[in-house]
Design a protein around this motif. Structure first.
Motif, PDB file in Angstrom:
ATOM      1  N   THR A  12      57.738  50.129  57.318  1.00  0.00           N
ATOM      2  CA  THR A  12      57.774  48.981  56.404  1.00  0.00           C
ATOM      3  C   THR A  12      58.629  49.227  55.165  1.00  0.00           C
ATOM      4  O   THR A  12      59.003  48.282  54.480  1.00  0.00           O
ATOM      5  N   GLY A  13      58.906  50.516  54.853  1.00  0.00           N
ATOM      6  CA  GLY A  13      59.648  50.839  53.632  1.00  0.00           C
ATOM      7  C   GLY A  13      58.808  50.750  52.381  1.00  0.00           C
ATOM      8  O   GLY A  13      59.321  50.829  51.252  1.00  0.00           O
ATOM      9  N   ILE A  14      57.487  50.619  52.541  1.00  0.00           N
ATOM     10  CA  ILE A  14      56.582  50.443  51.396  1.00  0.00           C
ATOM     11  C   ILE A  14      56.001  51.789  50.973  1.00  0.00           C
ATOM     12  O   ILE A  14      55.618  52.612  51.800  1.00  0.00           O
ATOM     13  N   GLN A  15      55.939  52.013  49.653  1.00  0.00           N
ATOM     14  CA  GLN A  15      55.258  53.170  49.085  1.00  0.00           C
ATOM     15  C   GLN A  15      53.894  52.661  48.586  1.00  0.00           C
ATOM     16  O   GLN A  15      53.819  51.981  47.571  1.00  0.00           O
ATOM     17  N   PRO A  16      52.796  52.976  49.275  1.00  0.00           N
ATOM     18  CA  PRO A  16      51.503  52.362  48.948  1.00  0.00           C
ATOM     19  C   PRO A  16      50.649  53.113  47.929  1.00  0.00           C
ATOM     20  O   PRO A  16      49.512  52.713  47.683  1.00  0.00           O
ATOM     21  N   PHE A  17      51.180  54.193  47.338  1.00  0.00           N
ATOM     22  CA  PHE A  17      50.344  55.025  46.480  1.00  0.00           C
ATOM     23  C   PHE A  17      50.672  54.957  44.989  1.00  0.00           C
ATOM     24  O   PHE A  17      49.791  55.123  44.152  1.00  0.00           O
ATOM     25  N   LEU A  18      51.920  54.738  44.625  1.00  0.00           N
ATOM     26  CA  LEU A  18      52.293  54.709  43.211  1.00  0.00           C
ATOM     27  C   LEU A  18      51.725  53.472  42.527  1.00  0.00           C
ATOM     28  O   LEU A  18      51.617  52.400  43.126  1.00  0.00           O
ATOM     29  N   GLN A  19      51.382  53.623  41.247  1.00  0.00           N
ATOM     30  CA  GLN A  19      50.856  52.500  40.479  1.00  0.00           C
ATOM     31  C   GLN A  19      51.882  51.367  40.419  1.00  0.00           C
ATOM     32  O   GLN A  19      53.070  51.617  40.219  1.00  0.00           O
ATOM     33  N   PRO A  20      51.445  50.124  40.597  1.00  0.00           N
ATOM     34  CA  PRO A  20      52.383  48.999  40.507  1.00  0.00           C
ATOM     35  C   PRO A  20      52.910  48.834  39.085  1.00  0.00           C
ATOM     36  O   PRO A  20      52.165  48.999  38.113  1.00  0.00           O
ATOM     37  N   VAL A  21      54.191  48.526  38.972  1.00  0.00           N
ATOM     38  CA  VAL A  21      54.829  48.317  37.676  1.00  0.00           C
ATOM     39  C   VAL A  21      55.270  46.860  37.599  1.00  0.00           C
ATOM     40  O   VAL A  21      55.870  46.341  38.541  1.00  0.00           O
ATOM     41  N   PRO A  22      54.956  46.153  36.491  1.00  0.00           N
ATOM     42  CA  PRO A  22      55.353  44.745  36.388  1.00  0.00           C
ATOM     43  C   PRO A  22      56.859  44.577  36.442  1.00  0.00           C
ATOM     44  O   PRO A  22      57.615  45.410  35.922  1.00  0.00           O
ATOM     45  N   ALA A  23      57.282  43.525  37.094  1.00  0.00           N
ATOM     46  CA  ALA A  23      58.709  43.251  37.213  1.00  0.00           C
ATOM     47  C   ALA A  23      59.308  42.905  35.853  1.00  0.00           C
ATOM     48  O   ALA A  23      58.672  42.223  35.035  1.00  0.00           O
ATOM     49  N   ALA A 243      48.819  39.993  38.952  1.00  0.00           N
ATOM     50  CA  ALA A 243      49.058  40.417  37.569  1.00  0.00           C
ATOM     51  C   ALA A 243      50.532  40.292  37.238  1.00  0.00           C
ATOM     52  O   ALA A 243      51.388  40.679  38.042  1.00  0.00           O
ATOM     53  N   GLN A 244      50.817  39.755  36.058  1.00  0.00           N
ATOM     54  CA  GLN A 244      52.188  39.657  35.584  1.00  0.00           C
ATOM     55  C   GLN A 244      52.530  40.790  34.633  1.00  0.00           C
ATOM     56  O   GLN A 244      53.694  41.119  34.434  1.00  0.00           O
ATOM     57  N   ALA A 245      51.506  41.376  34.032  1.00  0.00           N
ATOM     58  CA  ALA A 245      51.734  42.487  33.095  1.00  0.00           C
ATOM     59  C   ALA A 245      51.038  43.734  33.638  1.00  0.00           C
ATOM     60  O   ALA A 245      51.408  44.257  34.680  1.00  0.00           O
ATOM     61  N   PHE A 246      50.005  44.184  32.968  1.00  0.00           N
ATOM     62  CA  PHE A 246      49.271  45.380  33.391  1.00  0.00           C
ATOM     63  C   PHE A 246      48.396  45.039  34.586  1.00  0.00           C
ATOM     64  O   PHE A 246      47.649  44.067  34.566  1.00  0.00           O
ATOM     65  N   SER A 247      48.466  45.854  35.635  1.00  0.00           N
ATOM     66  CA  SER A 247      47.725  45.561  36.856  1.00  0.00           C
ATOM     67  C   SER A 247      46.369  46.261  36.891  1.00  0.00           C
ATOM     68  O   SER A 247      46.272  47.458  36.603  1.00  0.00           O
ATOM     69  N   PRO A 248      45.312  45.546  37.251  1.00  0.00           N
ATOM     70  CA  PRO A 248      43.994  46.172  37.435  1.00  0.00           C
ATOM     71  C   PRO A 248      43.935  47.105  38.636  1.00  0.00           C
ATOM     72  O   PRO A 248      42.963  47.840  38.805  1.00  0.00           O
ATOM     73  N   VAL A 249      44.957  47.057  39.491  1.00  0.00           N
ATOM     74  CA  VAL A 249      45.011  47.968  40.639  1.00  0.00           C
ATOM     75  C   VAL A 249      45.070  49.406  40.130  1.00  0.00           C
ATOM     76  O   VAL A 249      45.818  49.723  39.214  1.00  0.00           O
ATOM     77  N   TYR A 250      44.256  50.273  40.743  1.00  0.00           N
ATOM     78  CA  TYR A 250      44.221  51.676  40.316  1.00  0.00           C
ATOM     79  C   TYR A 250      44.333  52.574  41.536  1.00  0.00           C
ATOM     80  O   TYR A 250      43.439  52.623  42.373  1.00  0.00           O
ATOM     81  N   SER A 251      45.460  53.287  41.611  1.00  0.00           N
ATOM     82  CA  SER A 251      45.703  54.167  42.754  1.00  0.00           C
ATOM     83  C   SER A 251      45.746  55.638  42.360  1.00  0.00           C
ATOM     84  O   SER A 251      45.459  56.509  43.176  1.00  0.00           O
ATOM     85  N   LEU A 252      46.147  55.916  41.125  1.00  0.00           N
ATOM     86  CA  LEU A 252      46.201  57.307  40.655  1.00  0.00           C
ATOM     87  C   LEU A 252      46.296  57.327  39.133  1.00  0.00           C
ATOM     88  O   LEU A 252      46.530  56.306  38.491  1.00  0.00           O
ATOM     89  N   GLY A 253      46.111  58.529  38.553  1.00  0.00           N
ATOM     90  CA  GLY A 253      46.218  58.699  37.106  1.00  0.00           C
ATOM     91  C   GLY A 253      44.862  58.839  36.441  1.00  0.00           C
ATOM     92  O   GLY A 253      43.823  58.942  37.096  1.00  0.00           O
ATOM     93  N   ASN A 254      44.882  58.829  35.120  1.00  0.00           N
ATOM     94  CA  ASN A 254      43.665  58.957  34.332  1.00  0.00           C
ATOM     95  C   ASN A 254      42.903  57.635  34.359  1.00  0.00           C
ATOM     96  O   ASN A 254      43.406  56.609  33.909  1.00  0.00           O
ATOM     97  N   GLN A 255      41.700  57.670  34.877  1.00  0.00           N
ATOM     98  CA  GLN A 255      40.940  56.433  35.054  1.00  0.00           C
ATOM     99  C   GLN A 255      40.562  55.794  33.722  1.00  0.00           C
ATOM    100  O   GLN A 255      40.579  54.560  33.589  1.00  0.00           O
ATOM    101  N   PHE A 256      40.243  56.608  32.722  1.00  0.00           N
ATOM    102  CA  PHE A 256      39.868  56.040  31.426  1.00  0.00           C
ATOM    103  C   PHE A 256      41.067  55.350  30.773  1.00  0.00           C
ATOM    104  O   PHE A 256      40.925  54.278  30.179  1.00  0.00           O
ATOM    105  N   VAL A 257      42.238  55.965  30.882  1.00  0.00           N
ATOM    106  CA  VAL A 257      43.451  55.344  30.326  1.00  0.00           C
ATOM    107  C   VAL A 257      43.715  54.009  31.021  1.00  0.00           C
ATOM    108  O   VAL A 257      44.087  53.016  30.378  1.00  0.00           O
ATOM    109  N   HIS A 258      43.517  53.971  32.329  1.00  0.00           N
ATOM    110  CA  HIS A 258      43.707  52.717  33.058  1.00  0.00           C
ATOM    111  C   HIS A 258      42.700  51.665  32.611  1.00  0.00           C
ATOM    112  O   HIS A 258      43.046  50.499  32.394  1.00  0.00           O
ATOM    113  N   LEU A 259      41.441  52.067  32.460  1.00  0.00           N
ATOM    114  CA  LEU A 259      40.409  51.135  32.002  1.00  0.00           C
ATOM    115  C   LEU A 259      40.736  50.610  30.609  1.00  0.00           C
ATOM    116  O   LEU A 259      40.535  49.424  30.314  1.00  0.00           O
ATOM    117  N   PHE A 260      41.255  51.484  29.748  1.00  0.00           N
ATOM    118  CA  PHE A 260      41.668  51.067  28.404  1.00  0.00           C
ATOM    119  C   PHE A 260      42.742  49.986  28.514  1.00  0.00           C
ATOM    120  O   PHE A 260      42.713  48.985  27.783  1.00  0.00           O
TER     121      PHE A 260
END
Length: 341
Positions: A12-23, A243-260
């Motif tokens: 598919t050419g899709i990378q399913p693990f990196l955090q989504p970044v807004p366009a 989401a148009q800005a910050f995405s609630p999707v969480y795939s990796l990274g610091n969970q508290f920073v994401h929740l913030f």
């Protein structure tokens, strides 16, 4: 990113693990000013206030759960838990900006319309859904107050886990194998949940979170006869976070920073699509349980097909073990935060 190209699905050419970044889009001057104010002034203050409120809700949940444990009648304990924990989970979602939930029952058959009709999911039934964030857990608790499980990647046996463990699971790598002393057949858990009124059982067949752009290979949960229970109904569900800005999707990274970051947003969106129960696969149609004269159904294939159509996502050839390897590589290169693997 080229350094993560190993985990880009070849089909598919899709990378399913990196955090989504807004366009990146061109914004008006007013929108740019508002974005700066939200990011550096109002947003952090609002996030701190919301986090304090979430901490209070967490403390209240601990107290109410302790009181609920004193109730000895299963039905009464279940009712009390639905009244307290589910209400607190919905309040937590509201505080996080999920003011409304777009929830519909969807038919995949041509000519049938989607509805907002709710269906009674009973204790001992199975909810099968994709997994893209710890927020999935909060919504499922708010709606069903279910039993969550971890899957063994080899045997597909399961281990029941608490809501708190399920909330923290996306921040950790998927266990390759479960301890034999803690794993059990899904079928026995379903029967136990039905008798003791524990609620429906939620199964994440991908066994890892993704960034919501594709599905991982599903584990063959219903292949083993020991995981089947002909009395249990299977419900297929898909969760998405527009989401148009910050995405609630969480795939990796610091969970508290994401929740913030989630709590900094003015509002967040969650779309829930449940397949019409009449179109969900049935365990009693599996080859091991199917009556003579009836055409058996591969329940795992049926679940995969329904989930792809319902979520409108393509399925990659990557698995939960690929996500585990990806996280090991990612945190080896990154500095600072490293989750337990």
């Amino acid at each position: 990113m080229e350094k993560f190209s190993k985990w880009r699905d070849s089909g598919t050419g899709i990378q399913p693990f990196l955090q989504p970044v807004p366009a990146r889009t061109q914004q008006s001057a007013a929108a740019s000013v508002f974005g700066v104010i939200k990011t550096y002034a109002v947003g952090p203050v609002a996030s701190v206030v919301r986090l304090v409120a979430l901490a209070a809700i967490a403390a209240l949940d601990v107290v109410t759960s302790a009181l609920g444990a004193l109730l000895v009648v299963p039905k009464v304990r279940r009712g009390y838990s639905r009244l307290t924990r589910s209400a607190l989970a919905r309040l937590a979602l509201f505080i996080m900006g999920f003011h409304t939930i777009d929830r519909k029952t969807v038919s995949l058959r041509k000519g049938r319309r989607s509805t907002t009709t709710t269906h009674r999911v009973e204790s001992g039934d199975v909810i099968v859904t994709n997994h893209t964030s710890y927020i999935d857990i909060l919504w499922l608790v708010a709606r069903y107050n279910p039993v969550f499980v971890e899957l063994d990647n080899a045997s597909t046996r399961v281990r029941p886990v608490s809501m708190w463990t399920a909330l923290r699971a996306p921040a950790r790598a998927t266990p390759a194998l479960l301890p034999a002393s803690e794993a059990q057949d899904l079928g026995s858990l379903l029967r136990d949940a039905r008798v003791k009124h524990l609620g429906p059982v939620v199964v994440f067949p991908e066994n890892a979170t993704t960034n919501g752009r594709a599905l991982l290979q599903l584990l063959p949960v219903f292949e083993d006869m020991a995981n089947l229970d002909e009395k249990a109904r299977v419900y297929v569900m898909a969760l998405k976070y527009p989401a148009q800005a910050f995405s609630p999707v969480y795939s990796l990274g610091n969970q508290f920073v994401h929740l913030f970051g989630v709590c900094m947003q003015v509002y967040n969106s969650l779309v829930v699509r449940m397949l019409d129960p009449e179109e969900c696969p049935r365990m009693k149609d599996a080859p091991a349980l199917c009556d003579e004269g009836k055409e058996p159904v591969d329940v795992d294939d049926a679940v995969a097909d329904r989930l792809m159509q319902l979520s409108r996502l393509r399925m990659t050839k990557l698995t939960a073990m690929d996500k585990r390897d990806f996280l090991a590589f990612y945190h080896k290169r990154a500095k600072g935060y490293r989750p337990t693997i």
